[in-house]
Design a protein around this motif. Structure first.
Motif, PDB file in Angstrom:
ATOM      1  N   ASP A 136      -6.546  -4.903   2.766  1.00  0.00           N
ATOM      2  CA  ASP A 136      -6.305  -4.438   1.433  1.00  0.00           C
ATOM      3  C   ASP A 136      -5.259  -3.903   1.201  1.00  0.00           C
ATOM      4  O   ASP A 136      -4.559  -2.758   1.712  1.00  0.00           O
ATOM      5  N   SER A 137      -4.355  -3.900  -0.003  1.00  0.00           N
ATOM      6  CA  SER A 137      -3.050  -3.449  -0.502  1.00  0.00           C
ATOM      7  C   SER A 137      -3.219  -1.967  -0.709  1.00  0.00           C
ATOM      8  O   SER A 137      -2.354  -1.205  -0.616  1.00  0.00           O
ATOM      9  N   SER A 138      -4.445  -1.080  -0.828  1.00  0.00           N
ATOM     10  CA  SER A 138      -4.602   0.099  -0.841  1.00  0.00           C
ATOM     11  C   SER A 138      -4.515   0.730   0.579  1.00  0.00           C
ATOM     12  O   SER A 138      -4.111   2.009   0.551  1.00  0.00           O
ATOM     13  N   LYS A 139      -4.484   0.042   1.366  1.00  0.00           N
ATOM     14  CA  LYS A 139      -4.313   0.382   2.874  1.00  0.00           C
ATOM     15  C   LYS A 139      -2.983   0.421   3.706  1.00  0.00           C
ATOM     16  O   LYS A 139      -2.827   0.720   4.741  1.00  0.00           O
ATOM     17  N   THR A 140      -2.296  -0.671   3.116  1.00  0.00           N
ATOM     18  CA  THR A 140      -1.241  -1.201   3.930  1.00  0.00           C
ATOM     19  C   THR A 140      -0.220  -0.109   3.970  1.00  0.00           C
ATOM     20  O   THR A 140       0.213   0.830   3.140  1.00  0.00           O
ATOM     21  N   ASP A 141       0.882  -0.189   5.362  1.00  0.00           N
ATOM     22  CA  ASP A 141       1.826   0.597   5.196  1.00  0.00           C
ATOM     23  C   ASP A 141       3.059   0.133   4.651  1.00  0.00           C
ATOM     24  O   ASP A 141       2.955  -0.756   3.831  1.00  0.00           O
ATOM     25  N   ASN A 142       4.127   0.767   4.693  1.00  0.00           N
ATOM     26  CA  ASN A 142       5.299   0.403   3.738  1.00  0.00           C
ATOM     27  C   ASN A 142       5.890  -0.967   4.180  1.00  0.00           C
ATOM     28  O   ASN A 142       6.328  -1.511   3.324  1.00  0.00           O
ATOM     29  N   HIS A 143       5.944  -1.384   5.448  1.00  0.00           N
ATOM     30  CA  HIS A 143       6.308  -2.686   5.584  1.00  0.00           C
ATOM     31  C   HIS A 143       5.429  -3.826   5.130  1.00  0.00           C
ATOM     32  O   HIS A 143       5.951  -4.816   4.613  1.00  0.00           O
ATOM     33  N   LYS A 144       3.936  -3.770   5.244  1.00  0.00           N
ATOM     34  CA  LYS A 144       3.252  -4.836   4.680  1.00  0.00           C
ATOM     35  C   LYS A 144       3.302  -4.575   3.140  1.00  0.00           C
ATOM     36  O   LYS A 144       3.157  -5.565   2.509  1.00  0.00           O
ATOM     37  N   SER A 145       3.488  -3.406   2.580  1.00  0.00           N
ATOM     38  CA  SER A 145       3.548  -3.385   0.941  1.00  0.00           C
ATOM     39  C   SER A 145       4.927  -4.038   0.517  1.00  0.00           C
ATOM     40  O   SER A 145       4.814  -4.320  -0.270  1.00  0.00           O
ATOM     41  N   SER A 146       5.845  -4.008   1.537  1.00  0.00           N
ATOM     42  CA  SER A 146       7.132  -4.310   1.055  1.00  0.00           C
ATOM     43  C   SER A 146       7.139  -6.013   1.129  1.00  0.00           C
ATOM     44  O   SER A 146       7.721  -6.765   0.179  1.00  0.00           O
ATOM     45  N   ALA A 147       6.064  -6.498   2.032  1.00  0.00           N
ATOM     46  CA  ALA A 147       6.028  -7.976   1.957  1.00  0.00           C
ATOM     47  C   ALA A 147       5.272  -8.428   0.633  1.00  0.00           C
ATOM     48  O   ALA A 147       5.618  -9.736   0.208  1.00  0.00           O
ATOM     49  N   PHE A 148       4.714  -7.534   0.004  1.00  0.00           N
ATOM     50  CA  PHE A 148       4.096  -7.900  -1.427  1.00  0.00           C
ATOM     51  C   PHE A 148       5.058  -8.303  -2.487  1.00  0.00           C
ATOM     52  O   PHE A 148       4.891  -8.986  -3.736  1.00  0.00           O
ATOM     53  N   LYS A 149       6.388  -7.582  -2.216  1.00  0.00           N
ATOM     54  CA  LYS A 149       7.184  -7.613  -3.257  1.00  0.00           C
ATOM     55  C   LYS A 149       7.725  -8.905  -3.771  1.00  0.00           C
ATOM     56  O   LYS A 149       8.198  -9.200  -4.851  1.00  0.00           O
TER      57      LYS A 149
END
Length: 223
Positions: A136-149
């Motif tokens: 879930d996006s509430s738990k992703t680190d910075n790299h995984k969060s960046s993939a959502f961009k």
């Protein structure tokens, strides 16, 4: 099996031509299977309708915030979840006070981030996503969060605005749009620190000669 029911038109006034109707007779096991299949189809339709409704709600929220903050159809955007709220708070202060950039919004990857931004009056909308490995996006680190961009960029572009997407560890000293000509479809900033590294060249960084564990470290910056 099947059963055939024939109407011979025996009553007065009815057509004399026989009409046959073939009706399938289902065994109990078949009836249960068809009933289960029907229920699964109904559940799938309900999920699809709910997903479509959620997308419509998200799109409405996005359009609302973009309508309020965009200037010259341009917005500065950052993406964050609740794991980096202290850094997000600093970034928001820098953008809104030091840089005085008002056409700015945050894409909140969870409701905790939205709750952090709301009392501060920061324009935002919630976009909950799931990484490829199911996180879930509430738990992703910075790299995984960046993939959502990339998905978020596409969504923002679809409502008709140009987007300057920034990480939260960037410092702006003035409104960044003052330095942009907007003469390219896509522009990207490298993390390079000089004319050579900005294009992605490899640099070797010297370290203490007596440090056997480190030796020589290399760092590659790529656009």
């Amino acid at each position: 099996g099947v059963a055939t029911v024939t109407n011979q038109g025996s009553k007065s006034g009815e057509c004399n031509a026989g009409i046959s109707l073939t009706v399938p007779i289902l065994q109990p096991g078949q009836q249960a299977a068809e009933h289960a299949a029907s229920k699964r189809a109904e559940a799938a339709e309900a999920r699809a309708a709910a997903a479509e409704s959620a997308l419509t709600t998200e799109k409405a929220a996005l359009c609302d915030v973009v309508r309020r903050v965009a200037k010259r159809r341009q917005v500065l955007v950052t993406v964050s979840n609740s794991r980096i709220l202290p850094m997000l708070g600093q970034f928001v202060d820098i953008v809104t006070t030091r840089a005085n950039c008002t056409n700015f919004l945050v894409v909140a990857l969870d409701h905790a981030t939205a709750a952090f931004l709301a009392p501060r009056g920061v324009p935002h909308y919630v976009k909950q996503l799931t990484s490829k490995d199911g996180q879930d996006s509430s738990k992703t680190d910075n790299h995984k969060s960046s993939a959502f961009k990339f998905l978020i960029l596409a969504e923002l572009l679809s409502v008709g605005v140009s987007v300057l997407l920034s990480d939260v560890d960037v410092v702006f000293f003035q409104d960044p749009f003052l330095a942009l000509y907007g003469d390219a479809d896509v522009e990207n900033m490298s993390d390079g620190w000089d004319d050579a590294s900005v294009d992605g060249h490899t640099h070797e960084l010297p370290v203490a000669a007596d440090d056997a564990q480190i030796g020589r470290a290399s760092c590659r910056e790529r656009v």
